[in-house]
Design an enzyme around this catalytic site. Sequence first.
Site, PDB file in Angstrom:
ATOM      1  N   GLU A 113      17.966  39.133 -86.933  1.00  0.00           N
ATOM      2  CA  GLU A 113      19.008  38.349 -86.262  1.00  0.00           C
ATOM      3  C   GLU A 113      18.893  38.544 -84.751  1.00  0.00           C
ATOM      4  O   GLU A 113      19.437  39.532 -84.216  1.00  0.00           O
ATOM      5  CB  GLU A 113      20.398  38.822 -86.705  1.00  0.00           C
ATOM      6  CG  GLU A 113      20.644  38.731 -88.189  1.00  0.00           C
ATOM      7  CD  GLU A 113      22.141  38.726 -88.501  1.00  0.00           C
ATOM      8  OE1 GLU A 113      22.603  37.728 -89.061  1.00  0.00           O
ATOM      9  OE2 GLU A 113      22.839  39.698 -88.152  1.00  0.00           O
TER      10      GLU A 113
ATOM     11  N   HIS B  47      24.137  46.018 -88.187  1.00  0.00           N
ATOM     12  CA  HIS B  47      24.372  44.691 -87.588  1.00  0.00           C
ATOM     13  C   HIS B  47      24.552  44.868 -86.077  1.00  0.00           C
ATOM     14  O   HIS B  47      25.147  45.858 -85.623  1.00  0.00           O
ATOM     15  CB  HIS B  47      25.624  44.053 -88.199  1.00  0.00           C
ATOM     16  CG  HIS B  47      25.757  42.604 -87.838  1.00  0.00           C
ATOM     17  ND1 HIS B  47      26.212  42.198 -86.601  1.00  0.00           N
ATOM     18  CD2 HIS B  47      25.453  41.467 -88.511  1.00  0.00           C
ATOM     19  CE1 HIS B  47      26.200  40.869 -86.548  1.00  0.00           C
ATOM     20  NE2 HIS B  47      25.737  40.401 -87.699  1.00  0.00           N
TER      21      HIS B  47
HETATM   22  P1  13P Z   1      26.254  33.108 -87.096  1.00  0.00           P
HETATM   23  O1  13P Z   1      25.668  32.478 -88.353  1.00  0.00           O
HETATM   24  O2  13P Z   1      27.682  32.786 -86.880  1.00  0.00           O
HETATM   25  O3  13P Z   1      25.370  32.878 -85.923  1.00  0.00           O
HETATM   26  O4  13P Z   1      26.247  34.722 -87.372  1.00  0.00           O
HETATM   27  C1  13P Z   1      25.090  35.325 -87.786  1.00  0.00           C
HETATM   28  C2  13P Z   1      25.391  36.719 -88.173  1.00  0.00           C
HETATM   29  O5  13P Z   1      25.759  37.549 -87.344  1.00  0.00           O
HETATM   30  C3  13P Z   1      25.269  37.047 -89.597  1.00  0.00           C
HETATM   31  O6  13P Z   1      25.240  38.434 -89.789  1.00  0.00           O
END
Ligand code: 13P
Length: 247
Positions: A160, A90
């Site tokens: 992401e 992450h």
């Molecule tokens: P948000 O949905 O708060 O933008 O976070 C995304 C995230 O980091 C999920 O791993």
Amino acid sequence: MIIANWKANGSLAANISWHKKLTQILPGNNFSDIGIASSNIHFIQIKKIFEKSNLKVGLQDIDFNGGARTGSVSASMASDAGCNFSLLGHSERRYLFNEDNTLIRTKIQAAISNRIKPILCIGESEECLEEKETRDFLKSQLIGALSGVELNKHAVIAYEPIWAIGSGNTPAPKDINLIHEFIKDVVQSTSANNIEPKVLYGGSVSHKNAEAFFDEKSIDGALVGGASLKASSFADIIKIYRKVKRK
Ligand code: 13P
């Protein structure tokens, strides 16, 4: 699949209320399309409160080894406790805890050998986006974390973009779809056994924008941060996912 990433949030009492609310809104026990990545300390509690359902319970990170590694949870301990999946790489682990692709690859291998599904998270920064280097950057993250790794057929990548996390800004659904197609191609040619992964999108997913994302063919689900902390908004996202993907 829709996965809640609770990050460092939750409490014993709040988790019980969350479960109560979610199961009021989504009756039945068939939760095979839902995952919760809870904190390490709440993992056993979440396992227990969802034991009658097939909801997947996972962690936000695991270590590749056990023994004299203060503060760690090893892949084999996680597996012994019934961990179904783990987020790995992450962006918050990368920039707050200095994790690099080589370490992440070792963790992916440890997860696989302990029968834990790895969910590899990748994503570009705002600078990278502005320099139009997104694809090269994502490719380097995928190659760095996956080359030589034998993925199983349920492999999952979470895309992401760092600039979309917690900001309320998201790429256009069509652009995410193109990036997901690119990720599937790169993983297919990088992993040792040419597996095409499922790709989840993460970054400011909410019940307001979820439908537009799930309408796209190569967006296979979502990794949800902020909007997963409230059971009712998380349940709304799941309802939308089921409606769109089961059409
Ligand atoms: P948000 O949905 O708060 O933008 O976070 C995304 C995230 O980091 C999920 O791993």
